[in-house]
Design a protein around this motif. Structure first.
Motif, PDB file in Angstrom:
ATOM      1  N   PRO A  95      42.334  30.578  29.588  1.00 53.96           N
ATOM      2  CA  PRO A  95      42.800  29.336  30.220  1.00 53.96           C
ATOM      3  C   PRO A  95      44.249  29.430  30.705  1.00 53.96           C
ATOM      4  N   ASN A  96      44.497  28.849  31.869  1.00 58.58           N
ATOM      5  CA  ASN A  96      45.804  28.771  32.537  1.00 58.58           C
ATOM      6  C   ASN A  96      46.202  30.044  33.269  1.00 58.58           C
ATOM      7  N   MET A  97      45.409  31.114  33.163  1.00 63.17           N
ATOM      8  CA  MET A  97      45.688  32.304  33.954  1.00 63.17           C
ATOM      9  C   MET A  97      45.376  32.036  35.425  1.00 63.17           C
ATOM     10  N   LEU A  98      46.017  32.800  36.309  1.00 57.37           N
ATOM     11  CA  LEU A  98      45.739  32.714  37.744  1.00 57.37           C
ATOM     12  C   LEU A  98      44.861  33.893  38.146  1.00 57.37           C
ATOM     13  N   LEU A  99      43.696  33.596  38.721  1.00 56.41           N
ATOM     14  CA  LEU A  99      42.763  34.620  39.163  1.00 56.41           C
ATOM     15  C   LEU A  99      42.573  34.551  40.675  1.00 56.41           C
ATOM     16  N   GLU A 100      42.011  35.617  41.228  1.00 56.18           N
ATOM     17  CA  GLU A 100      41.741  35.667  42.662  1.00 56.18           C
ATOM     18  C   GLU A 100      40.272  36.004  42.882  1.00 56.18           C
ATOM     19  N   GLY A 101      39.674  35.400  43.897  1.00 57.63           N
ATOM     20  CA  GLY A 101      38.273  35.654  44.180  1.00 57.63           C
ATOM     21  C   GLY A 101      37.908  35.233  45.590  1.00 57.63           C
ATOM     22  N   LYS A 102      36.673  35.564  45.960  1.00 56.94           N
ATOM     23  CA  LYS A 102      36.181  35.269  47.311  1.00 56.94           C
ATOM     24  C   LYS A 102      35.240  34.075  47.286  1.00 56.94           C
ATOM     25  N   VAL A 103      35.456  33.128  48.187  1.00 59.08           N
ATOM     26  CA  VAL A 103      34.601  31.941  48.283  1.00 59.08           C
ATOM     27  C   VAL A 103      33.252  32.347  48.873  1.00 59.08           C
ATOM     28  N   VAL A 104      32.177  32.064  48.139  1.00 55.82           N
ATOM     29  CA  VAL A 104      30.835  32.424  48.611  1.00 55.82           C
ATOM     30  C   VAL A 104      30.000  31.191  48.962  1.00 55.82           C
ATOM     31  N   LYS A 105      30.427  30.028  48.477  1.00 51.92           N
ATOM     32  CA  LYS A 105      29.689  28.792  48.765  1.00 51.92           C
ATOM     33  C   LYS A 105      30.653  27.624  48.662  1.00 51.92           C
ATOM     34  N   LEU A 106      30.456  26.628  49.553  1.00 57.93           N
ATOM     35  CA  LEU A 106      31.367  25.486  49.582  1.00 57.93           C
ATOM     36  C   LEU A 106      30.588  24.240  49.971  1.00 57.93           C
ATOM     37  N   SER A 107      30.861  23.157  49.266  1.00 59.64           N
ATOM     38  CA  SER A 107      30.229  21.880  49.592  1.00 59.64           C
ATOM     39  C   SER A 107      31.244  20.766  49.376  1.00 59.64           C
ATOM     40  N   LYS A 108      30.825  19.543  49.626  1.00 53.36           N
ATOM     41  CA  LYS A 108      31.713  18.393  49.460  1.00 53.36           C
ATOM     42  C   LYS A 108      32.153  18.219  48.010  1.00 53.36           C
ATOM     43  N   GLU A 109      31.352  18.734  47.076  1.00 58.62           N
ATOM     44  CA  GLU A 109      31.599  18.507  45.655  1.00 58.62           C
ATOM     45  C   GLU A 109      32.198  19.701  44.918  1.00 58.62           C
ATOM     46  N   SER A 110      32.153  20.896  45.516  1.00 59.98           N
ATOM     47  CA  SER A 110      32.583  22.069  44.743  1.00 59.98           C
ATOM     48  C   SER A 110      32.864  23.273  45.634  1.00 59.98           C
ATOM     49  N   ILE A 111      33.576  24.251  45.033  1.00 62.27           N
ATOM     50  CA  ILE A 111      33.836  25.546  45.659  1.00 62.27           C
ATOM     51  C   ILE A 111      33.364  26.615  44.679  1.00 62.27           C
ATOM     52  N   HIS A 112      32.558  27.560  45.164  1.00 59.87           N
ATOM     53  CA  HIS A 112      32.033  28.618  44.297  1.00 59.87           C
ATOM     54  C   HIS A 112      32.627  29.954  44.724  1.00 59.87           C
ATOM     55  N   VAL A 113      33.066  30.723  43.721  1.00 63.52           N
ATOM     56  CA  VAL A 113      33.848  31.933  43.959  1.00 63.52           C
ATOM     57  C   VAL A 113      33.267  33.103  43.165  1.00 63.52           C
ATOM     58  N   ILE A 114      33.383  34.312  43.729  1.00 66.33           N
ATOM     59  CA  ILE A 114      33.053  35.540  43.007  1.00 66.33           C
ATOM     60  C   ILE A 114      34.356  36.289  42.733  1.00 66.33           C
ATOM     61  N   VAL A 155      34.178  29.449  53.416  1.00 61.48           N
ATOM     62  CA  VAL A 155      33.381  30.579  52.950  1.00 61.48           C
ATOM     63  C   VAL A 155      33.976  31.871  53.512  1.00 61.48           C
ATOM     64  N   GLY A 156      34.220  32.836  52.640  1.00 61.54           N
ATOM     65  CA  GLY A 156      34.845  34.091  53.033  1.00 61.54           C
ATOM     66  C   GLY A 156      36.321  34.153  52.714  1.00 61.54           C
ATOM     67  N   SER A 157      36.954  32.993  52.428  1.00 61.91           N
ATOM     68  CA  SER A 157      38.377  32.976  52.083  1.00 61.91           C
ATOM     69  C   SER A 157      38.614  33.605  50.719  1.00 61.91           C
ATOM     70  N   MET A 158      39.717  34.342  50.600  1.00 61.77           N
ATOM     71  CA  MET A 158      40.182  34.817  49.292  1.00 61.77           C
ATOM     72  C   MET A 158      41.147  33.772  48.761  1.00 61.77           C
ATOM     73  N   ILE A 159      40.877  33.253  47.576  1.00 57.38           N
ATOM     74  CA  ILE A 159      41.712  32.189  47.020  1.00 57.38           C
ATOM     75  C   ILE A 159      42.276  32.580  45.656  1.00 57.38           C
ATOM     76  N   ARG A 160      43.370  31.922  45.312  1.00 55.31           N
ATOM     77  CA  ARG A 160      43.945  32.042  43.968  1.00 55.31           C
ATOM     78  C   ARG A 160      43.729  30.710  43.269  1.00 55.31           C
ATOM     79  N   PHE A 161      43.208  30.752  42.041  1.00 57.98           N
ATOM     80  CA  PHE A 161      42.939  29.521  41.309  1.00 57.98           C
ATOM     81  C   PHE A 161      43.297  29.711  39.837  1.00 57.98           C
ATOM     82  N   ALA A 162      43.446  28.593  39.131  1.00 57.31           N
ATOM     83  CA  ALA A 162      43.775  28.632  37.709  1.00 57.31           C
ATOM     84  C   ALA A 162      42.492  28.526  36.880  1.00 57.31           C
TER      85      ALA A 162
END
Length: 236
Positions: A95-114, A155-162
């Motif tokens: 918890p609280n670490m910053l990770l990076e991943g690729k967005v594979v699915k996106l909707s009005k309610e959520s973002i899914h990342v690998i 979709v396809g964006s590389m993101i940084r998230f906590a």
């Protein structure tokens, strides 16, 4: 398998570390003529799954044999222990670490990342900061920042998230885009000063709120003290 390990400072994103480990790998007698192959096969069977032995997910390993001697274990089938030194790459998100991943699915309610090509992460709407608004542009869904027009997540964006939490059994991560240093990596790398300014502004606002709260508390205490003095004078 027994383990004594020494972890080194992370080199990449948070949660990804290298370590040197002294391992004792137990090999079946039938593999005595192919010991190196048997040891590598046993370690490879642990790849990409969470293991308490490593306190994380083993991503890669490189071994060297410490001795030509092996310790035979007593029993009906006398396994023997082979001592090796291994260099390990371990993924251990907390918890609280910053990770990076690729967005594979996106909707009005959520973002899914690998993450790292094997671990899934989900960021729900309540964990996406308010500046990001769900939109459909040119037929594609995205979350666009209302503060910075070019800051978009699609979709396809590389993101940084906590990291909010981790389900270790299936290596599934619950993430957050609330911290100001999170978002599309390309935008963050080009606007590092903007992200730092937002973070500094948030810290400043917190200090002002704390100071105002303290002043209000002091003001209330002063008013209460004044009232008590008036009451005392009235009784005299």
């Amino acid at each position: 398998m027994e383990l004594r390990q020494r972890r080194f400072q992370q080199k990449y994103m948070e949660g990804l570390t290298t370590a040197e480990a002294d391992l004792t790998v137990y090999v079946h007698p039938s593999k005595s003529n192919k010991i190196a192959e048997a040891v590598r096969k046993q370690l490879s069977s642990l790849l990409f799954t969470y293991d308490e032995l490593f306190d994380g997910v083993l991503l890669a390993h490189k071994i060297s044999f410490r001795s030509k001697h092996a310790k035979i274990l007593p029993g009906l089938i006398p396994y023997f222990g082979v001592r090796v030194r291994a260099k390990l790459l371990i993924f251990s998100p907390k918890p609280n670490m910053l990770l990076e991943g690729k967005v594979v699915k996106l909707s009005k309610e959520s973002i899914h990342v690998i993450v790292l090509g094997f671990s899934s992460a989900a960021i729900m709407l309540e964990d996406i900061r308010e500046e990001f608004k769900y939109k459909i542009k040119h037929g594609a869904e995205c979350f666009a920042s209302s503060s910075h027009k070019r800051h978009r997540i699609k979709v396809g964006s590389m993101i940084r998230f906590a990291v909010k939490s981790v389900d270790e059994e299936i290596v599934h991560i619950s993430g957050s885009l609330i911290p100001p240093q999170t978002g599309c990596i390309r935008w963050l790398s080009n606007h590092k000063h903007s992200a730092d300014a937002v973070s500094q502004t948030n810290r400043s606002l917190k200090r002002y709120r704390d100071r105002d709260s303290e002043m209000l508390d002091n003001g209330d205490r002063s008013q209460n003290f004044s009232r008590s003095l008036k009451l005392r004078k009235g009784t005299e």
